[in-house]
Write an enzyme that holds these catalytic residues in place. Structure first.
Site, PDB file in Angstrom:
ATOM      1  N   LYS A  68       0.856  -1.173   0.000  1.00  0.00           N
ATOM      2  CA  LYS A  68       0.000   0.000   0.000  1.00  0.00           C
ATOM      3  C   LYS A  68       0.901   1.236   0.000  1.00  0.00           C
ATOM      4  O   LYS A  68       1.861   1.293   0.764  1.00  0.00           O
ATOM      5  CB  LYS A  68      -0.830  -0.052   1.297  1.00  0.00           C
ATOM      6  CG  LYS A  68      -2.120   0.706   1.239  1.00  0.00           C
ATOM      7  CD  LYS A  68      -2.880   0.471   2.534  1.00  0.00           C
ATOM      8  CE  LYS A  68      -3.962   1.503   2.686  1.00  0.00           C
ATOM      9  NZ  LYS A  68      -4.455   1.592   4.054  1.00  0.00           N
TER      10      LYS A  68
ATOM     11  N   HIS B 110      -0.167   4.455   0.397  1.00  0.00           N
ATOM     12  CA  HIS B 110      -0.746   5.603   1.099  1.00  0.00           C
ATOM     13  C   HIS B 110      -1.128   5.135   2.508  1.00  0.00           C
ATOM     14  O   HIS B 110      -0.912   3.966   2.841  1.00  0.00           O
ATOM     15  CB  HIS B 110      -1.989   6.107   0.344  1.00  0.00           C
ATOM     16  CG  HIS B 110      -3.051   5.067   0.217  1.00  0.00           C
ATOM     17  ND1 HIS B 110      -3.013   4.087  -0.743  1.00  0.00           N
ATOM     18  CD2 HIS B 110      -4.146   4.826   0.961  1.00  0.00           C
ATOM     19  CE1 HIS B 110      -4.063   3.299  -0.599  1.00  0.00           C
ATOM     20  NE2 HIS B 110      -4.773   3.718   0.431  1.00  0.00           N
TER      21      HIS B 110
END
Ligand code: OMP
Length: 214
Positions: A103, A105
Site C-alpha cells: 500500500k 498511502h
C-alpha cells in the site's frame, strides 16, 4: 493419535473441508483428496478450527513471540488461532498478516497488525510441495525476524523437491519445527477404523505410495 486429532478429522469431513474424489493440486499432481480450509465458512466452524490450531501449538510446546498468517488463506487462520490461544489457553500473542500488494498511502507497507519481530510462528493451511510456505518464510526473514516454526492443518506427507517431504525440507533448511494438526497417515487410520469413505482408501493408498515419503 490424540483425541483432538481424531475430532479434527471428523470435524473436517463433516464440514466438507476434507473431501475425497479427484483434484488437481497447485503442483499439478492429481490427488484423491483435498483439504479446503476456506470451507470453514461460518463463525462456529472457524472458532472450532482455531481451537484445533491452538491445541496443536500448545501441545507441541513451541516458543513464539507472535503469529503470522500469510495472505490470503492464512489470514482467517491466524486470527482464529490468536483468539483461541487466548480464550482456551490464556496466551495473548500479537499477530499479523501481509497484503499481497504493497500500500503506498495511509500507513503504507505490506504487514497489517503487529510488525514482525522476535520469534514468529507462521500459521498456514497446507504444505504440499512447499512453494507457498517458502514465500511466507521469506517475508519473516526480510523483516529481520526469526522463524519459530510453522503450523498447518494437514501434513500431506508428500515429497518436496527430493526424497524428503516438503515439510521435512523446510524443517532442515530453517532449523525449526513444522507442526500439523493431523497427517495423511492419521486420516487413513481414521477412515480405516470408522469405515467412512472406505471406497476411497485404495486410491488414497496408491497416491501415498506414488508421491508420499517413506
Ligand atoms: P504448495 O505450495 O505446493 O506447498 O501447496 C500448498 C497450497 O496448495 C496451499 O496453500 C493451498 O492453497 C493448496 N492446497 C490446499 O489448499 N489443499 C490441499 O489439500 C492441497 C493443496 C495443493 O494444491 O497442494
Amino acid at each position: 493419535m490424540q483425541p483432538h486429532q481424531r475430532e479434527f478429522i471428523a470435524f473436517a469431513i463433516e464440514h466438507g473441508v476434507l473431501r475425497f474424489g479427484e483434484f488437481t493440486l497447485k503442483s499439478g499432481r492429481r490427488s484423491p483428496y483435498f483439504f479446503n480450509a476456506g470451507q470453514f465458512d461460518s463463525g462456529a466452524t472457524l472458532a472450532g478450527l482455531g481451537r484445533f490450531y491452538a491445541a496443536a501449538v500448545v501441545s507441541a510446546g513451541v516458543e513464539a513471540d507472535m503469529l503470522f498468517g500469510p495472505a490470503y488463506k492464512g489470514i482467517p487462520l491466524v486470527s482464529a488461532t490468536a483468539v483461541q490461544l487466548h480464550e482456551q489457553h490464556g496466551r495473548d500473542l500479537p499477530w499479523a498478516f501481509n497484503r499481497k500488494e504493497a500500500k503506498d498511502h495511509g500507513e503504507g507497507g505490506t504487514i497489517v497488525g503487529r510488525p514482525l519481530a522476535g520469534r514468529v510462528l507462521v500459521v498456514d493451511d497446507v504444505i504440499t510441495a512447499g512453494t507457498a510456505i517458502r514465500e511466507a518464510v521469506e517475508i519473516v526473514g526480510a523483516a529481520g525476524a526469526e522463524l519459530a516454526g510453522i503450523v498447518v492443518a494437514i501434513d500431506r506427507q508428500e515429497r518436496g523437491r527430493g526424497e524428503l517431504s516438503a515439510i521435512q525440507e523446510v524443517e532442515l533448511q530453517h532449523g525449526c519445527p513444522v507442526l500439523a494438526i493431523v497427517t495423511l497417515d492419521q486420516v487413513l487410520e481414521h477412515l480405516t477404523e470408522t469405515g467412512q469413505h472406505a471406497e476411497h482408501l485404495p486410491a488414497l493408498q496408491a497416491y501415498r505410495a506414488e508421491y508420499g515419503t517413506a
